[in-house]
Scaffold this motif. Structure first.
Motif, PDB file in Angstrom:
ATOM      1  N   GLU A 251       0.836  -1.206   0.000  1.00 38.07           N
ATOM      2  CA  GLU A 251       0.000   0.000   0.000  1.00 38.07           C
ATOM      3  C   GLU A 251       0.871   1.257   0.000  1.00 38.07           C
ATOM      4  O   GLU A 251       0.606   2.213  -0.745  1.00 38.07           O
ATOM      5  CB  GLU A 251      -0.914   0.005   1.225  1.00 38.07           C
ATOM      6  N   LYS A 252       1.902   1.252   0.817  1.00 43.99           N
ATOM      7  CA  LYS A 252       2.792   2.413   0.923  1.00 43.99           C
ATOM      8  C   LYS A 252       3.496   2.692  -0.402  1.00 43.99           C
ATOM      9  O   LYS A 252       3.542   3.847  -0.862  1.00 43.99           O
ATOM     10  CB  LYS A 252       3.815   2.157   2.024  1.00 43.99           C
ATOM     11  N   ILE A 253       4.047   1.670  -1.017  1.00 42.47           N
ATOM     12  CA  ILE A 253       4.777   1.843  -2.277  1.00 42.47           C
ATOM     13  C   ILE A 253       3.824   2.319  -3.381  1.00 42.47           C
ATOM     14  O   ILE A 253       4.197   3.145  -4.234  1.00 42.47           O
ATOM     15  CB  ILE A 253       5.479   0.535  -2.684  1.00 42.47           C
ATOM     16  N   THR A 254       2.612   1.826  -3.356  1.00 37.11           N
ATOM     17  CA  THR A 254       1.620   2.282  -4.347  1.00 37.11           C
ATOM     18  C   THR A 254       1.367   3.774  -4.212  1.00 37.11           C
ATOM     19  O   THR A 254       1.331   4.505  -5.219  1.00 37.11           O
ATOM     20  CB  THR A 254       0.299   1.508  -4.172  1.00 37.11           C
ATOM     21  N   MET A 488       9.769   0.509  -8.393  1.00 35.81           N
ATOM     22  CA  MET A 488       8.306   0.603  -8.402  1.00 35.81           C
ATOM     23  C   MET A 488       7.849   2.035  -8.141  1.00 35.81           C
ATOM     24  O   MET A 488       6.910   2.520  -8.779  1.00 35.81           O
ATOM     25  CB  MET A 488       7.709  -0.333  -7.347  1.00 35.81           C
ATOM     26  N   ILE A 489       8.521   2.722  -7.229  1.00 36.15           N
ATOM     27  CA  ILE A 489       8.118   4.096  -6.909  1.00 36.15           C
ATOM     28  C   ILE A 489       8.272   5.005  -8.117  1.00 36.15           C
ATOM     29  O   ILE A 489       7.398   5.838  -8.411  1.00 36.15           O
ATOM     30  CB  ILE A 489       8.938   4.629  -5.722  1.00 36.15           C
ATOM     31  N   VAL A 490       9.368   4.849  -8.859  1.00 39.70           N
ATOM     32  CA  VAL A 490       9.624   5.739  -9.996  1.00 39.70           C
ATOM     33  C   VAL A 490       9.019   5.211 -11.291  1.00 39.70           C
ATOM     34  O   VAL A 490       9.167   5.841 -12.356  1.00 39.70           O
ATOM     35  CB  VAL A 490      11.137   5.987 -10.183  1.00 39.70           C
ATOM     36  N   GLY A 491       8.350   4.059 -11.245  1.00 39.89           N
ATOM     37  CA  GLY A 491       7.657   3.549 -12.422  1.00 39.89           C
ATOM     38  C   GLY A 491       8.473   2.688 -13.340  1.00 39.89           C
ATOM     39  O   GLY A 491       8.029   2.351 -14.444  1.00 39.89           O
ATOM     40  N   GLN A 492       9.670   2.270 -12.909  1.00 36.00           N
ATOM     41  CA  GLN A 492      10.488   1.409 -13.748  1.00 36.00           C
ATOM     42  C   GLN A 492      10.074  -0.062 -13.629  1.00 36.00           C
ATOM     43  O   GLN A 492      10.487  -0.896 -14.438  1.00 36.00           O
ATOM     44  CB  GLN A 492      11.966   1.561 -13.373  1.00 36.00           C
ATOM     45  N   PRO A 494       6.341  -2.212 -12.593  1.00 40.47           N
ATOM     46  CA  PRO A 494       4.940  -1.995 -12.245  1.00 40.47           C
ATOM     47  C   PRO A 494       4.585  -2.570 -10.873  1.00 40.47           C
ATOM     48  O   PRO A 494       5.130  -3.590 -10.455  1.00 40.47           O
ATOM     49  CB  PRO A 494       4.181  -2.725 -13.358  1.00 40.47           C
ATOM     50  N   ILE A 495       3.675  -1.909 -10.181  1.00 36.73           N
ATOM     51  CA  ILE A 495       3.188  -2.400  -8.894  1.00 36.73           C
ATOM     52  C   ILE A 495       2.534  -3.771  -9.073  1.00 36.73           C
ATOM     53  O   ILE A 495       2.537  -4.595  -8.159  1.00 36.73           O
ATOM     54  CB  ILE A 495       2.177  -1.416  -8.279  1.00 36.73           C
ATOM     55  N   SER A 496       2.027  -4.034 -10.256  1.00 43.84           N
ATOM     56  CA  SER A 496       1.402  -5.332 -10.526  1.00 43.84           C
ATOM     57  C   SER A 496       2.389  -6.490 -10.418  1.00 43.84           C
ATOM     58  O   SER A 496       2.000  -7.658 -10.377  1.00 43.84           O
ATOM     59  CB  SER A 496       0.757  -5.332 -11.919  1.00 43.84           C
ATOM     60  N   PHE A 501       7.763  -9.978  -7.170  1.00 38.29           N
ATOM     61  CA  PHE A 501       8.837  -9.419  -6.343  1.00 38.29           C
ATOM     62  C   PHE A 501       8.984 -10.214  -5.036  1.00 38.29           C
ATOM     63  O   PHE A 501      10.098 -10.552  -4.612  1.00 38.29           O
ATOM     64  CB  PHE A 501       8.550  -7.948  -6.051  1.00 38.29           C
ATOM     65  N   VAL A 502       7.867 -10.542  -4.400  1.00 34.61           N
ATOM     66  CA  VAL A 502       7.899 -11.318  -3.153  1.00 34.61           C
ATOM     67  C   VAL A 502       8.507 -12.691  -3.397  1.00 34.61           C
ATOM     68  O   VAL A 502       9.335 -13.181  -2.607  1.00 34.61           O
ATOM     69  CB  VAL A 502       6.492 -11.439  -2.542  1.00 34.61           C
ATOM     70  N   ASP A 503       8.127 -13.329  -4.504  1.00 35.00           N
ATOM     71  CA  ASP A 503       8.678 -14.643  -4.837  1.00 35.00           C
ATOM     72  C   ASP A 503      10.193 -14.556  -5.035  1.00 35.00           C
ATOM     73  O   ASP A 503      10.944 -15.446  -4.607  1.00 35.00           O
ATOM     74  CB  ASP A 503       8.022 -15.198  -6.100  1.00 35.00           C
TER      75      ASP A 503
END
Length: 535
Positions: A251-254, A488-492, A494-496, A501-503
Motif C-alpha cells: 500500500e505504501k509503495i503504491t 516501483m516508486i519511480v515507475g520502472q 509496475p506495482i502489478s 517481487f515477493v517470490d
C-alpha cells in the motif's frame, strides 16, 4: 557503527558521589550507596575496553578516573576508542584472547552472539535482579542481550519511543486550509498540495510535498502496519514476514508511486542523500520529513535546524504527525530496541565473585536518572558525576550542558555521554523541552513528546532472538528489496509485479530467513506485542 543512534542520545549515565553522602544525595539516589558493599581496603583493578563518541576521548588517569578510583576504592583502567574505529579494534582485542574485565559494544550484533557462544562473556542471570536500576529494564531488552537463555550483557536502557518520526509544516496546512493527514489518501492530498499550490507564497513551483532520499530513507511508514523494518504481517502459512514484503508495504509503495507521478516527491530522490533533504527542509522547501526530540536541533549536519528554518521561513511551525489508523484496527509506531550500548563481563571472572559484584555495583550506582530540573550543583550526585559546575558542565538559562572538557573531569564520561543518567522509560523525553535553547525548539519538543506519549508502540519479536541465518542474509535481501521498491516508486517496475517481487525475495534467501526466525520465535515463546501508551 550506528552513529545516528548516538546522536539521538545527547544526555548521561550517572556515577556516585564522594564518600560522605549527604541527605540531599540520598534523596537523589534512590538506590543508596551500594558501591562500598564489597570494599575491604584493597584496591581492585578493573580493566575496561569501550567505544566512545566523546571528544576528546577520555584519557586514563584523568580527573574523572581519579574520582572513580576514590569513590569505589578501585584501580580503574579504561581504554576508549572512537566509535568510528571501534569495530576493528574490538575484533582484534577479542581475537587476542586478552579480554578486559569489561567490554562494551553498541548492540547485540552477530559478533556479540558469536563471542557469547564461544564462551568469552560471563552469564549474568544470577546477578541482575540484585540491582535496582537493572530491574527497570523490560523483558524484551533482556531477551535482546540473551543468547540461549543466558544474559551476557548489561544494556543501557533507552526509550523505545525514540527515533525519527514524521513531521509536517503545520503553517502550510493552515495556509492551504488542510487538516493533519490521518491516512494515506489524505497524505496524498496534502503532499500534492504542498508541491503544487505554492505554500511558501513566493510565486514559484519550488516546494516538495514529501521528502524522500535514496535507499527510501527515511521509511515513509506512518505506523507499524506499513513499516519496512519490522516483522508485523504474516503470510498465508501464519508465519511472520519482513515488512518489506508485507501488504502494508505494498500500500505504501503504491501511494509513493502516485505521489511521484504527481510531482509531490523530488524527481531526483533516488540519488539524493538524506542530509540534502534536511538542508531543503531547513531552507523551507519540504513539507513532510522526519525528526526526533533533542536538545540542540541543528547541532548536527543531518538534523532539523529550527533556527535556520525560522530564519528562512518566518512563521514556520513544525508538528509531529500521529500514526495513521491501520486497516487491522491498530494505531501506533514501531518501537525501538529499548537499549543502546551493552557492557559485557569477561568469562575469566567466573571465579572472582567479589570483582563481578564490584563492577555491577558500580554500573548500578552510575545508572541513575536525574530529571532536567535537578541537573545543577544543588544535586550533589549530579554535580559529582558530571565533573562539577564550571568544569564538566555549565548551566545556561537553567539548563545544564557539558563543557568541552566534560570527558576530562566527569566520571560519567567513562560510561556514557549524556547528561541526566539512566533513562527510566520515557521520563527523559520531557527533559528536552526544558533543555531546549530556543522557544521554537521548546515548542517542537513539547509537540513531539505529547504525540509520543499518546502513542502505542509495536515491539517486534525479531529483536529478541538471534538468528545466524538472518544475520548472514538480511543485508543482501535488504539491498535487493530497496532496489526493486525504488523501481516501483519511480515507475520502472509496475506495482502489478508485487507477487513476483515477493517470490524473488523468498528465492534469494528470504524463505530460509523467515523459517529460521519463526522457529526461534516459537521456541522462545514470544510474539510481536504492543506497548500501550501511558495515559
Amino acid at each position: 557503527m550506528k552513529k545516528y543512534v548516538s546522536l539521538f542520545l545527547a544526555a548521561v549515565l550517572c556515577v556516585g558521589v564522594l564518600s560522605a553522602c549527604s541527605s540531599k544525595e540520598d534523596k537523589a539516589s534512590s538506590n543508596g550507596d551500594k558501591a562500598s558493599s564489597t570494599d575491604s581496603g584493597k584496591k581492585t583493578e578493573i580493566t575496561w575496553f569501550d567505544g566512545t563518541w566523546s571528544t576528546p576521548v577520555p584519557e586514563p588517569g584523568n580527573e574523572g578516573v581519579q574520582k572513580i578510583n576514590e569513590k569505589f576504592n578501585i584501580s580503574f583502567k579504561p581504554q576508549f576508542i572512537p566509535f568510528d574505529l571501534y569495530d576493528d579494534k574490538l575484533t582484534v582485542k577479542m581475537a587476542s584472547g586478552d579480554i578486559p574485565d569489561v567490554i562494551g559494544t553498541e548492540g547485540a550484533d552477530a559478533n556479540y552472539v558469536k563471542w557469547a557462544k564461544q564462551g568469552a562473556f560471563l552469564p549474568l542471570n544470577d546477578y541482575v535482579q540484585q540491582y535496582d536500576t537493572f530491574k527497570a529494564i523490560p523483558q524484551s531488552v533482556w531477551d535482546a542481550v540473551s543468547v540461549d537463555g543466558k544474559i551476557y550483557g548489561i544494556p543501557l536502557y533507552f526509550p523505545s519511543s525514540g527515533g525519527k518520526k514524521p513531521i509536517i509544516r503545520k503553517d502550510w496546512l493552515d495556509k492551504l486550509g488542510l487538516k493533519m493527514p490521518t491516512n494515506y489518501e489524505e497524505l496524498k492530498e496534502v503532499a500534492t498540495a504542498f508541491a503544487t499550490k505554492d505554500p511558501d507564497g513566493n510565486g514559484k513551483n519550488d516546494t516538495v510535498g514529501l521528502g524522500l532520499a535514496k535507499g527510501i530513507v527515511y521509511d515513509p511508514a506512518f505506523g507499524a502496519f506499513w513499516s519496512s523494518s519490522t516483522w508485523y504481517h504474516k503470510n498465508d502459512d501464519g508465519m511472520l514476514i519482513p515488512g518489506q514484503i508485507g501488504k502494508g508495504s505494498k500500500e505504501k509503495i503504491t501511494v509513493l508511486n502516485e505521489l511521484y507521478q504527481a510531482g509531490a516527491i523530488d524527481k531526483d530522490w533516488p540519488t539524493q542523500p538524506y542530509n540534502e533533504v534536511f538542508k531543503a527542509f531547513n531552507a523551507g522547501k519540504v513539507g513532510i520529513w522526519y525528526e526526533q526530540v533533542g536538545i540542540n536541533k541543528g547541532a548536527q549536519s543531518g538534523n532539523l535546524d529550527i533556527p535556520t528554518l525560522t530564519k528562512n521561513a518566518p512563521g514556520a511551525e513544525v508538528a509531529a504527525i500521529p500514526a495513521f489508523d491501520a486497516p487491522d484496527g491498530s494505531k501506533g509506531y514501531v518501537g525501538g530496541s529499548g537499549y543502546y550500548r551493552i557492557w559485557m563481563l569477561s568469562s575469566a571472572l567466573k571465579n572472582d565473585d567479589d570483582k563481578v559484584k564490584k563492577i555491577l555495583e558500580m554500573m548500578d550506582y552510575m545508572e541513575k536518572y536525574v530529571p532536567a530540573q535537578e541537573q545543577n550543583s544543588s544535586n550533589e550526585y549530579f554535580d559529582w558525576t558530571n565533573g562539577g559546575e564550571g568544569k564538566g558542565y555549565k548551566v545556561t538559562d537553567g539548563a545544564a550542558e557539558p563543557t568541552e572538557e566534560f570527558s576530562k573531569y566527569a566520571p560519567l564520561a567513562n560510561f556514557n555521554e549524556k547528561l541526566g543518567g539512566w533513562i527510566e522509560g520515557d521520563k527523559s523525553m520531557k527533559d528536552y523541552e526544558i533543555q531546549s535553547k530556543t522557544p521554537e525548539s521548546k515548542a517542537f519538543n513539547k509537540n513531539m513528546v505529547d504525540m509520543l506519549q499518546k502513542s502505542d508502540f509495536y515491539i517486534s519479536p525479531v529483536g529478541r532472538i538471534h538468528s545466524t541465518v538472518y544475520d548472514s542474509k538480511i543485508t543482501a535481501l535488504n539491498e535487493f528489496a530497496t532496489n526493486e521498491l525504488t523501481k516501483m516508486i519511480v515507475g520502472q517496475r509496475p506495482i502489478s509485479d508485487w507477487d513476483k517481487f515477493v517470490d524473488e525475495y523468498m528465492a534469494k534467501g528470504g524463505k530460509q530467513v523467515v523459517e529460521d526466525v519463526n522457529n526461534l520465535i516459537n521456541e522462545a515463546k514470544i510474539q510481536g506485542e504492543w506497548k500501550k501508551a501511558e495515559q
